[in-house]
Design an enzyme around this catalytic site. Structure first.
Site, PDB file in Angstrom:
ATOM      1  N   LYS A   1       0.844  -1.196   0.000  1.00 14.10           N
ATOM      2  CA  LYS A   1       0.000   0.000   0.000  1.00 14.10           C
ATOM      3  C   LYS A   1       0.881   1.249   0.000  1.00 14.10           C
ATOM      4  O   LYS A   1       2.092   1.183   0.230  1.00 14.10           O
ATOM      5  CB  LYS A   1      -0.907  -0.001   1.226  1.00 14.10           C
TER       6      LYS A   1
ATOM      7  N   TYR B   1      18.339  29.562   8.021  1.00 13.12           N
ATOM      8  CA  TYR B   1      17.178  30.303   8.484  1.00 13.12           C
ATOM      9  C   TYR B   1      17.086  30.275  10.001  1.00 13.12           C
ATOM     10  O   TYR B   1      17.246  29.231  10.638  1.00 13.12           O
ATOM     11  CB  TYR B   1      15.897  29.686   7.918  1.00 13.12           C
TER      12      TYR B   1
END
Length: 354
Positions: A34, A250
């Site tokens: 899956k 950042y």
């Protein structure tokens, strides 16, 4: 060229299936493919797992995709979402899990002669499954019109073998199985089939262990004899020498505590590397080095200070694979290997090997 790539090893996938077969020699194997085979590519996985007994998917569209690739049995774990889906599953010869009353009704309205149904018991996870009373009633109705049944359930805490709910769920399951005897059984996902050999039953349902990730927090994939199927690599894009006290990235989340060399790697959360990783490592020139600062969309930063220099730009960087493992990176990001494998994007180039 931005050489950011995902390498996928069929040999490793086949090895991990063989580990399942060795651990559960008396059981048939339902390989879970899956979610695009946990992010590895369903076509790749189905071909590599040709020695399995059957394939497991989440819903009908996944079953249709797998049916185009194999004639092996397919089991739809969430079952049909409508009578039309029930009928379509029968057309492609996919077996359905039944876990709620409306699905029982659809099976009785459109009887598929001689078909096998996986009948799911809610033994305490309280996600999907029929109550013991409802399941016994459904089993009688389904058997009366000719269906063959496999009794199944799912553990809520198989990754924590000492959790008390495991024993409670097992007791409920065994009671129902005894009342429905003779009946085939399936209890075990990756963690359960490793933890409890006596409970492996007629079918086991390995998922994460097939892809080389451990289902246990305290036992590594290597300790379980599993091989990494997915290796994520990129390259050093640039390097900088920093003075003590200089910050990077950042938010200036990392500050050099000594004169340092920082490497910029061409991968980020836009490729699927977790932005939340704290304390992760990557492998450069055979050595593990820290991932530092905040991961950005296209790049991340490494502390290369302790590596012998020079290290040329373009040097390969392993973000996860055999070392570090995807589970190590996942732990640094406060998540599981399952999530990292499933969420890799299509930006990196994919390479397949035998």
């Amino acid at each position: 060229m931005r050489d950011t790539r995902i390498s996928l090893s069929a040999t490793a996938l086949q090895h991990n299936l063989q580990r399942v077969q060795h651990i559960a020699p008396q059981s048939r194997v339902l390989c879970m493919v899956k979610a695009d085979a946990y992010g590895h590519g369903v076509a790749f996985a189905v071909r590599a797992l040709a020695d399995t007994d059957a394939f497991g998917v989440a819903f009908l569209a996944e079953a249709e995709q797998v049916r185009q690739l194999t004639t092996k049995p397919i089991v739809i774990m969430e079952g049909a979402f409508s009578l039309t889906e029930w009928q379509r599953a029968a057309e492609i010869d996919a077996k359905c899990v039944i876990h709620q009353p409306c699905q029982v009704d659809w099976a009785l309205q459109h009887v598929v002669q001689g078909a096998t149904i996986w009948l799911k018991l809610n033994a305490g996870m309280n996600r999907l499954g029929l109550s013991p009373t409802a399941l016994l009633t459904a089993a009688a109705q389904l058997r009366a019109v000719g269906y063959q049944l496999i009794l199944t359930m799912h553990y809520a805490n198989a990754d924590q073998p000492e959790h008390p709910l495991n024993a409670e769920q097992t007791a409920v399951f065994n009671t129902i199985a005894a009342q429905l005897a003779p009946i085939q059984t399936s209890l075990c996902n990756s963690a359960a089939l490793i933890a409890w050999p006596a409970l492996q039953g007629d079918w086991v349902r390995p998922g994460i262990m097939l892809y080389g990730s451990s289902p246990f927090e305290q036992r590594s994939a290597a300790q379980l004899g599993l091989h990494a199927v997915m290796t994520v690599e990129s390259v050093l894009l640039a390097q900088h020498d920093l003075i003590e006290g200089a910050a990077v990235g950042y938010g200036s989340r990392w500050t050099a505590q000594r004169p340092s060399r920082v490497g910029v790697v061409a991968i980020g959360y836009g490729d699927g590397y977790p932005r939340t990783a704290q304390g992760a490592v990557a492998r450069v020139a055979g050595q593990l080095v820290p991932v530092i600062g905040r991961v950005s969309m296209d790049m991340l930063l490494l502390d290369l200070t302790d590596l012998p220099l020079p290290i040329p730009n373009g040097t390969s960087v392993c973000l996860w694979g055999s070392s570090p493992s995807v589970d190590q990176v996942a732990t640094s990001a406060g998540t599981l290997g399952y999530e990292l494998l499933c969420r890799m994007t299509q930006r990196p180039t994919r390479q397949y090997s035998a």
